[in-house]
Design a protein around this motif. Structure first.
Motif, PDB file in Angstrom:
ATOM      1  N   LEU A  59       0.813  -0.870  -0.193  1.00 28.33           N
ATOM      2  CA  LEU A  59       0.119  -0.067  -0.645  1.00 28.33           C
ATOM      3  C   LEU A  59       0.824   1.293   0.599  1.00 28.33           C
ATOM      4  CD1 LEU A  59      -3.165   1.035   0.224  1.00 28.33           C
ATOM      5  CD2 LEU A  59      -2.592   0.924   2.555  1.00 28.33           C
ATOM      6  N   THR A  60       0.674   2.178  -1.240  1.00 30.05           N
ATOM      7  CA  THR A  60       1.732   3.433  -1.482  1.00 30.05           C
ATOM      8  C   THR A  60       1.171   4.327  -1.390  1.00 30.05           C
ATOM      9  OG1 THR A  60       1.811   2.704  -3.827  1.00 30.05           O
ATOM     10  CG2 THR A  60       3.415   1.575  -2.650  1.00 30.05           C
ATOM     11  N   GLY A  61       2.083   5.057  -1.006  1.00 29.88           N
ATOM     12  CA  GLY A  61       2.014   7.389  -0.964  1.00 29.88           C
ATOM     13  C   GLY A  61       3.023   7.691  -1.057  1.00 29.88           C
ATOM     14  N   TRP A  62       2.786   8.845  -1.148  1.00 29.28           N
ATOM     15  CA  TRP A  62       3.211  10.121  -1.280  1.00 29.28           C
ATOM     16  C   TRP A  62       5.123   9.479  -1.406  1.00 29.28           C
ATOM     17  CZ3 TRP A  62      -0.706  11.983   0.491  1.00 29.28           C
ATOM     18  CH2 TRP A  62      -1.718  13.047  -1.002  1.00 29.28           C
ATOM     19  N   GLY A  63       6.112   9.517  -1.892  1.00 35.16           N
ATOM     20  CA  GLY A  63       7.372   9.470  -0.990  1.00 35.16           C
ATOM     21  C   GLY A  63       7.751   7.806  -1.126  1.00 35.16           C
ATOM     22  N   CYS A  64       6.718   7.190  -1.991  1.00 37.34           N
ATOM     23  CA  CYS A  64       7.532   6.018  -2.038  1.00 37.34           C
ATOM     24  C   CYS A  64       8.564   5.281  -2.758  1.00 37.34           C
ATOM     25  CB  CYS A  64       6.007   4.652  -2.209  1.00 37.34           C
ATOM     26  SG  CYS A  64       6.885   3.197  -2.695  1.00 37.34           S
ATOM     27  N   PRO A  65       9.988   4.859  -2.144  1.00 46.26           N
ATOM     28  CA  PRO A  65      11.324   5.271  -2.934  1.00 46.26           C
ATOM     29  C   PRO A  65      10.538   4.035  -4.613  1.00 46.26           C
ATOM     30  CG  PRO A  65      11.845   4.248  -0.863  1.00 46.26           C
ATOM     31  CD  PRO A  65       9.715   4.370  -1.080  1.00 46.26           C
ATOM     32  N   PRO A  66      11.155   4.298  -5.380  1.00 45.24           N
ATOM     33  CA  PRO A  66      11.153   3.740  -6.794  1.00 45.24           C
ATOM     34  C   PRO A  66      11.340   1.553  -6.570  1.00 45.24           C
ATOM     35  CG  PRO A  66      12.767   5.762  -7.266  1.00 45.24           C
ATOM     36  CD  PRO A  66      12.436   4.877  -5.539  1.00 45.24           C
ATOM     37  N   LEU A  67      10.155   1.716  -7.401  1.00 48.96           N
ATOM     38  CA  LEU A  67      10.422  -0.039  -7.397  1.00 48.96           C
ATOM     39  C   LEU A  67      10.803  -0.406  -8.022  1.00 48.96           C
ATOM     40  CD1 LEU A  67       6.271  -0.798  -5.726  1.00 48.96           C
ATOM     41  CD2 LEU A  67       8.638  -1.811  -4.835  1.00 48.96           C
ATOM     42  N   ASP A  68      12.155  -0.510  -8.141  1.00 52.07           N
ATOM     43  CA  ASP A  68      13.040  -0.675  -9.105  1.00 52.07           C
ATOM     44  C   ASP A  68      13.350  -2.207  -8.802  1.00 52.07           C
ATOM     45  OD1 ASP A  68      14.873  -0.453  -7.329  1.00 52.07           O
ATOM     46  OD2 ASP A  68      16.297   1.076  -7.806  1.00 52.07           O
ATOM     47  N   HIS A  91       6.896   5.267  -8.841  1.00 54.90           N
ATOM     48  CA  HIS A  91       7.840   4.715  -8.281  1.00 54.90           C
ATOM     49  C   HIS A  91       7.504   3.161  -8.885  1.00 54.90           C
ATOM     50  CE1 HIS A  91       3.524   5.328  -6.604  1.00 54.90           C
ATOM     51  NE2 HIS A  91       3.730   3.697  -6.125  1.00 54.90           N
ATOM     52  N   VAL A  92       6.474   3.504  -9.966  1.00 49.52           N
ATOM     53  CA  VAL A  92       6.180   2.118  -9.864  1.00 49.52           C
ATOM     54  C   VAL A  92       7.142   2.234 -11.481  1.00 49.52           C
ATOM     55  CG1 VAL A  92       4.415   0.374 -11.138  1.00 49.52           C
ATOM     56  CG2 VAL A  92       3.649   1.940  -9.061  1.00 49.52           C
ATOM     57  N   THR A  93       7.720   1.181 -11.836  1.00 51.86           N
ATOM     58  CA  THR A  93       8.900   1.277 -12.472  1.00 51.86           C
ATOM     59  C   THR A  93       8.660   0.123 -13.648  1.00 51.86           C
ATOM     60  OG1 THR A  93      10.227  -0.151 -11.490  1.00 51.86           O
ATOM     61  CG2 THR A  93      10.222   1.769 -10.859  1.00 51.86           C
ATOM     62  N   GLU A  94       9.320   0.255 -14.945  1.00 49.16           N
ATOM     63  CA  GLU A  94       8.806  -0.711 -16.045  1.00 49.16           C
ATOM     64  C   GLU A  94       9.538  -1.921 -14.662  1.00 49.16           C
ATOM     65  OE1 GLU A  94       8.068  -0.516 -18.956  1.00 49.16           O
ATOM     66  OE2 GLU A  94       7.779   1.881 -18.803  1.00 49.16           O
ATOM     67  N   ALA A  95      10.101  -2.123 -14.585  1.00 52.66           N
ATOM     68  CA  ALA A  95      10.375  -3.579 -13.217  1.00 52.66           C
ATOM     69  C   ALA A  95       9.563  -4.058 -13.044  1.00 52.66           C
ATOM     70  CB  ALA A  95      11.759  -3.050 -12.590  1.00 52.66           C
ATOM     71  N   PRO A 329      -1.205  -1.083 -17.932  1.00 53.56           N
ATOM     72  CA  PRO A 329       0.524  -0.665 -18.558  1.00 53.56           C
ATOM     73  C   PRO A 329       0.571   0.382 -19.547  1.00 53.56           C
ATOM     74  CG  PRO A 329       0.936  -3.132 -18.143  1.00 53.56           C
ATOM     75  CD  PRO A 329      -0.698  -3.100 -18.495  1.00 53.56           C
ATOM     76  N   GLY A 330      -0.598   0.340 -20.117  1.00 57.03           N
ATOM     77  CA  GLY A 330      -0.507   1.237 -21.788  1.00 57.03           C
ATOM     78  C   GLY A 330      -0.902   2.342 -21.491  1.00 57.03           C
ATOM     79  N   ARG A 331      -1.793   2.900 -20.068  1.00 54.06           N
ATOM     80  CA  ARG A 331      -2.614   3.912 -19.728  1.00 54.06           C
ATOM     81  C   ARG A 331      -1.087   4.630 -18.635  1.00 54.06           C
ATOM     82  NH1 ARG A 331      -6.372   6.614 -22.013  1.00 54.06           N
ATOM     83  NH2 ARG A 331      -7.277   7.454 -20.058  1.00 54.06           N
ATOM     84  N   ARG A 332      -0.207   3.774 -18.069  1.00 54.93           N
ATOM     85  CA  ARG A 332       0.115   4.794 -17.005  1.00 54.93           C
ATOM     86  C   ARG A 332       0.743   5.904 -16.887  1.00 54.93           C
ATOM     87  NH1 ARG A 332       3.561   0.753 -19.242  1.00 54.93           N
ATOM     88  NH2 ARG A 332       6.038   1.741 -19.538  1.00 54.93           N
TER      89      ARG A 332
END
Length: 336
Positions: A59-68, A91-95, A329-332
């Protein structure tokens, strides 16, 4: 150890957690998930990685580190992310997408106050309320301030909307009860689609040439950076108002500043480029512009709407029903 409820961890700044994850929220989450007590403000420490290793949903919010890729390597069980705010681009990356992680966003909930702010500013702009209030305070006299000028008022005025985004669509819904003509610029919406939204599809230059107020709701993408430039601003009629609650860089800040300083146009800017403007920037003293500190989005008790949506998403996912507000993914990239 086996369990029937998925393991959920919180990943955001301490400030965000204090604002949105209140005790009542925790209690609601704990009815359907196993909520880990540690707040993840980083993903590099041994303690953080211990929590990541268990988490099935963040459950994420402002300041969440990148999920790389590095973070995900320490989260082998992670299958979903539910975000308590709008855009997930930070924070939601291509990975994440490559691994097939499901993502939900509270963007629809955050669109509500932005649209309400926009509606208020459109109606105030056409009545020139801010200018009249300023002059009334200065003059202490109503003479000349109550006008029959045909360029003032909301009756059958034209409002231009840039982009049928979540916010743009909500603004058009809120405009529907008012006697206003709405023009929509969105290259991805057909004329029939615009009509269903209560608007007339128009090209960009046409929107600016015909509108009394233009409101920007375009996400910032490489193709939309500087979308509103000198030609569009020059097409606006004298006394027209530009409202921007999207991203500052969608508008050519230098060109807009020149128009505002000339006194020809008005603006309501909840975002600028850069944000915040330098202390000596001339717009701070310009009477033709209302600058607000990126407050159109959820503030105060409006944050409750965001977390209510996110908690409902977590509960749905835990029950095996999937997200009601997924981010495909196509709308992010279209979430501003």
């Amino acid at each position: 150890m086996s369990h029937t409820r998925p393991v959920v961890a919180l990943a955001m700044s301490q400030e965000a957690a204090d604002a949105v994850v209140k005790p009542a929220v925790r209690r609601r989450l704990e009815e359907s998930v196993l909520l880990r007590p540690r707040l993840l403000t980083e993903f590099t420490s041994a303690a953080a990685r211990e929590t990541l290793a268990e988490a099935e949903l963040l459950l994420t919010g402002w300041g969440c580190p990148p999920l790389d890729a590095t973070a995900l390597a320490h989260a082998p069980r992670l299958r979903a992310v539910a975000h308590t705010a709008g855009s997930v681009r930070g924070h939601v990356t291509e990975a994440c997408w490559a691994r097939g992680i499901e993502v939900s966003s509270a963007a629809a909930a955050n669109a509500v106050p932005v649209a309400e702010y926009t509606l208020a500013m459109i109606l105030l702009a056409n009545k020139r309320v801010l200018e009249a209030a300023r002059d009334y305070r200065r003059r202490r006299d109503r003479a000349g301030l109550v006008s029959s000028d045909g360029t003032l008022g909301n009756h059958r005025r034209t409002v231009g909307i840039l982009s049928a985004s979540l916010v743009g669509r909500r603004v058009m819904e809120l405009l529907a009860p008012h006697e206003l003509r709405v023009l929509l610029y969105d290259p991805y919406v057909t004329a029939a689609g615009a009509a269903e939204l209560g608007a007339v599809k128009a090209e960009l230059t046409e929107v600016f040439a015909a509108s009394d107020v233009v409101s920007v709701h375009t996400p910032l993408l490489p193709a939309t950076r500087g979308l509103v430039g000198r030609p569009q601003l020059a097409a606006l009629r004298d006394g027209a108002t530009l409202i921007n609650t999207a991203r500052g860089a969608v508008v050519d800040q230098e060109a807009l500043t020149a128009e505002l300083l000339s006194g020809r146009l008005r603006a309501v800017l909840d975002v600028t480029e850069p944000e915040v403007l330098p202390a000596g920037h001339p717009l701070w003293e310009c009477e033709n512009v209302l600058l607000t500190p990126h407050l159109a989005g959820s503030q105060g008790n409006e944050l409750d709407r965001l977390v209510e949506l996110a908690v409902a998403e977590v509960r749905r996912w835990a029950a095996g029903e999937g997200f009601a507000c997924p981010v495909p993914p196509g709308r992010r990239e279209l979430l501003a």
